[in-house]
Design an enzyme around this catalytic site. Sequence first.
Site, PDB file in Angstrom:
ATOM      1  CG  HIS A   1      -8.514  17.704  91.874  1.00  0.00           C
ATOM      2  ND1 HIS A   1      -7.840  18.728  91.252  1.00  0.00           N
ATOM      3  CD2 HIS A   1      -8.855  18.181  93.103  1.00  0.00           C
ATOM      4  CE1 HIS A   1      -7.753  19.763  92.067  1.00  0.00           C
ATOM      5  NE2 HIS A   1      -8.368  19.459  93.201  1.00  0.00           N
TER       6      HIS A   1
ATOM      7  CB  SER B   1      -9.100  20.693  85.125  1.00  0.00           C
ATOM      8  OG  SER B   1      -9.267  20.732  86.523  1.00  0.00           O
TER       9      SER B   1
ATOM     10  CD  GLU C   1      -5.031  23.995  86.670  1.00  0.00           C
ATOM     11  OE1 GLU C   1      -5.244  24.975  87.400  1.00  0.00           O
ATOM     12  OE2 GLU C   1      -5.527  22.867  86.889  1.00  0.00           O
TER      13      GLU C   1
ATOM     14  CG  PHE D   1      -1.647  10.966  90.206  1.00  0.00           C
ATOM     15  CD1 PHE D   1      -0.697  10.812  91.209  1.00  0.00           C
ATOM     16  CD2 PHE D   1      -1.323  11.742  89.097  1.00  0.00           C
ATOM     17  CE1 PHE D   1       0.555  11.408  91.105  1.00  0.00           C
ATOM     18  CE2 PHE D   1      -0.077  12.339  88.981  1.00  0.00           C
ATOM     19  CZ  PHE D   1       0.865  12.176  89.990  1.00  0.00           C
ATOM     20  CB  VAL D   2      -4.398  15.416  92.996  1.00  0.00           C
ATOM     21  CG1 VAL D   2      -4.447  16.935  92.800  1.00  0.00           C
ATOM     22  CG2 VAL D   2      -5.803  14.842  93.080  1.00  0.00           C
ATOM     23  CG  MET D   3       1.703  16.487  89.638  1.00  0.00           C
ATOM     24  SD  MET D   3       2.703  15.382  88.592  1.00  0.00           S
ATOM     25  CE  MET D   3       4.219  16.342  88.491  1.00  0.00           C
TER      26      MET D   3
ATOM     27  CE  LYS E   1      18.624  30.288  74.469  1.00  0.00           C
ATOM     28  NZ  LYS E   1      19.051  30.410  75.884  1.00  0.00           N
TER      29      LYS E   1
ATOM     30  CB  THR F   1      15.042  31.648  76.437  1.00  0.00           C
ATOM     31  OG1 THR F   1      16.172  31.560  77.314  1.00  0.00           O
ATOM     32  CG2 THR F   1      14.225  32.878  76.802  1.00  0.00           C
TER      33      THR F   1
ATOM     34  CG  PHE G   1      26.202  59.822  41.180  1.00  0.00           C
ATOM     35  CD1 PHE G   1      24.819  59.719  41.188  1.00  0.00           C
ATOM     36  CD2 PHE G   1      26.811  60.541  42.195  1.00  0.00           C
ATOM     37  CE1 PHE G   1      24.067  60.313  42.189  1.00  0.00           C
ATOM     38  CE2 PHE G   1      26.063  61.142  43.196  1.00  0.00           C
ATOM     39  CZ  PHE G   1      24.688  61.023  43.188  1.00  0.00           C
TER      40      PHE G   1
END
EC number: 4.1.1.97
Length: 502
Positions: A68, A81, A84, A116-118, A183, A243, A354
């Site tokens: 990663h 990746s 993301e 670090f993987v998240m 929204k 929203t 008119f």
Amino acid sequence: MMRLKQLNEMSASEFIHLLGGVFENSSWVAERAEPNRPYSSFQSLYNKMVEIVETASDNEQLKLIQMHPHLGTNVKITDFSQEEQKHAGLNELTKDEQNHLILLNQKYKDKFGFPFVMAVRGKIKQEIFRTIKERLQNNHQTEFKQALEEIKKIAMFRLQEIFREGENNSMTKHKERVMYYGKGDVFAYRTYLKPLTGVRTIPESPFSGRDHILFGVNVKISVGGTKLLTSFTKGDNSLVVATDSMKNFIQKHLASYTGTTIEGFLEYVATSFLKKYSHIEKISLIGEEIPFETTFAVKNGNRAASELVFKKSRNEYATAYLNMVRNEDNTLNITEQQSGLAGLQLIKVSGNSFVGFIRDEYTTLPEDSNRPLFVYLNIKWKYKNTEDSFGTNPENYVAAEQIRDIATSVFHETETLSIQHLIYLIGRRILERFPQLQEVYFESQNHTWDKIVEEIPESEGKVYTEPRPPYGFQCFTVTQEDLPHENILMFSDEPDHKGALK
């Protein structure tokens, strides 16, 4: 599901190629999952791939974690990746944020021996920074397990993405469905926006610009895209931008907007939103001005306009509409833009007739050669060049105030034969004054009062009341093709020999 059936029937090499990236650069997971086909469901496939990872050797698991990339890295990474991290805003870090994240990543790797993987899908950068600081306090065993848990989440998102694309293709190939959400009533007020100056003036209007001491707008936003389909069909919220987040996005971008018009603000928001959320394919924005009127105060013994106190207007207001889409090459394109003036209400006490309309057994309306005429007008206009609407070149910008003043001026000048005739003449005048416009569209309503007292002794006046509820309306578009000159009946300043206005 069509995609699952295809997955079970494709060759082994196709299966591995399709799913090889579900676990980052670790196609061995897909290779071991392939012989277990056919799979009965998406969940059974996911469970098998997770089982393969959980039963792998410690060394294989470590290599999987090490595959990663660092979050926020500038080096080339896989498409999965990249998307993301882009969703989480890690491609838009400031220089200081970038350096801080590099430092945190290095501290983490120095301590644990792997990156670090998240699972950052649905996260914001502030949350990511906070999490990495918290996890730096853990021991090696805890972080090793946590990294694998995050990898499982990432794999779930990636599998959903693969299956979603297949489902979307099958469900939308015959007919594009209506699918959007958003929204409304997003109110935003900004003090001391950049003033609008340099607008070309016209004879009908004193308007020359806006000081923008107070700028108010009510925005309605809607977004769409094929990747949102499963949020409707399966309740999958992994790609849903709340929203409430849309509201915050619009309001905070008013602070960073450096332009001078509602039209420009909508373009700024649309572009920024599609760059932020790369899975959104189209966005529509409606902006309605919240107008405030000048008040007056005594300054040094003289009456002068106040620069502090303003009165909220209940009168007409400017509007704008913009639709933007993402092309296949990821470029953005404005497919429609429209400016407008809404809620204009004008009464002309005489000089309106008119007559000559069809009379038959259904007709009860009398002819009238000189009547008051009360009209409601919504006016919208399109530019030949959409960029002219943003106000970056104020010489080509058409202000709603100028459109209003043209409408009142033409109404005053013209011997009004009907509302249809009136809006045609107003549209022509607008296009004559502003050749940069392509067309002008009208929605008008007749709210002429009912007469109560015909004659008042020693007075030219009459008494009227509100009309009965049904009202007449008209819709009409005036284009550049309508501009060849024609004779127009207008008032002169002097009466003729009979005492009547010409």
